[in-house]
Design an enzyme around this catalytic site. Structure first.
Site, short mmCIF file in Angstrom:
data_model
loop_
_atom_site.label_atom_id
_atom_site.label_comp_id
_atom_site.label_asym_id
_atom_site.label_seq_id
_atom_site.Cartn_x
_atom_site.Cartn_y
_atom_site.Cartn_z
N ASP A 36 0.83 -1.21 0.00
CA ASP A 36 0.00 0.00 0.00
C ASP A 36 0.86 1.26 0.00
OD1 ASP A 36 -2.74 -0.88 0.02
OD2 ASP A 36 -2.42 -1.62 2.05
N ASP A 177 -10.16 -5.61 -0.77
CA ASP A 177 -9.21 -5.10 0.22
C ASP A 177 -9.95 -4.32 1.30
OD1 ASP A 177 -7.12 -4.01 1.65
OD2 ASP A 177 -6.32 -2.82 -0.01
#
Length: 228
Positions: A36, A177
């Site tokens: 991320d 996610d």
């Protein structure tokens, strides 16, 4: 190809031992690493850059690395992450003025391309770029922080995207996610996802082998049910 893929989100890993912790998750059975990238502009947090990705590759992390760019602007970072060792690069439609051009840039850099959609982002963004996508990432939380709860509205959205993929007779991967864990992964899989980003649902446990084995068992049951 496996039916399902587990992508361990290292945002929840121990940053003091990032290489070691990442390797432990892979050895326990993680298929991918989810990476991320947040810029404190597009989302309210600041995380990792290309040099961290390169360091993981130098630590002999060889599984696919799935880079999720939550940054704006996005294009100037794509070549840097590709060079550092990304396999997939995913971005948000709100982060660029030209979605098509950004997808082309990812492909030109030798990576697979994904589009990420926030909980309130319309699926209409997919309509004219499906043929260029390798992956669609549905956010089941609002991005910016780990350890959030899965938004129940995401189940319908997953089913809608799965229909779009099947109507296009496509092999696009459908990734989810946010808040995915042992307790809800079966329902998430039944809703159409085949790539599962899991952060605290793996790294929050002492023994990654035990929790990943339990997750795999749930997914095996989903697969067995779906082929009968």
């Amino acid at each position: 190809m496996k039916k399902f893929f587990l992508a361990s989100s290292i945002l929840s890993a121990d940053f003091a031992r990032l290489g070691e912790d990442t390797k432990k998750a892979i050895d326990a059975g993680s298929d991918w690493i989810h990476f991320d990238v947040m810029d404190n502009h597009y989302v309210p947090n600041l995380t990792m850059g290309p040099m961290i990705l390169k360091a993981l590759r130098n630590y002999n992390i060889t599984v696919p690395i799935d880079v999720h760019l939550m940054v704006k602007p996005v294009d100037n970072l794509i070549p840097q992450f590709a060079e550092a060792g990304a396999d997939f690069i995913t971005f948000h439609p709100e982060s660029t003025d030209h979605i098509d051009r950004t997808l082309n840039l990812i492909k030109e850099c030798g990576c697979k391309a994904g589009l990420a959609l926030n909980p309130a982002t319309s699926l209409n963004f997919l309509d004219y770029v499906m043929e260029k996508l390798d992956l669609i990432l549905l956010m089941s939380v609002n991005p910016g922080f780990g350890n959030q709860s899965f938004l129940p509205t995401s189940f319908n959205k997953l089913r809608e995207v799965r229909k779009k993929i099947e109507l296009n007779s496509s092999n696009i991967l459908l990734e989810v996610d946010g808040g995915v864990k042992l307790e809800n992964i079966s329902e998430v899989a039944f809703s159409g996802a085949n790539v599962f980003v899991i952060g605290s649902g793996i790294f929050g446990y002492t023994d990654y082998n035990v929790i990943i084995k339990k997750i795999r068992k749930k997914l095996k049951n989903v697969y067995s049910t779906s082929i009968h």
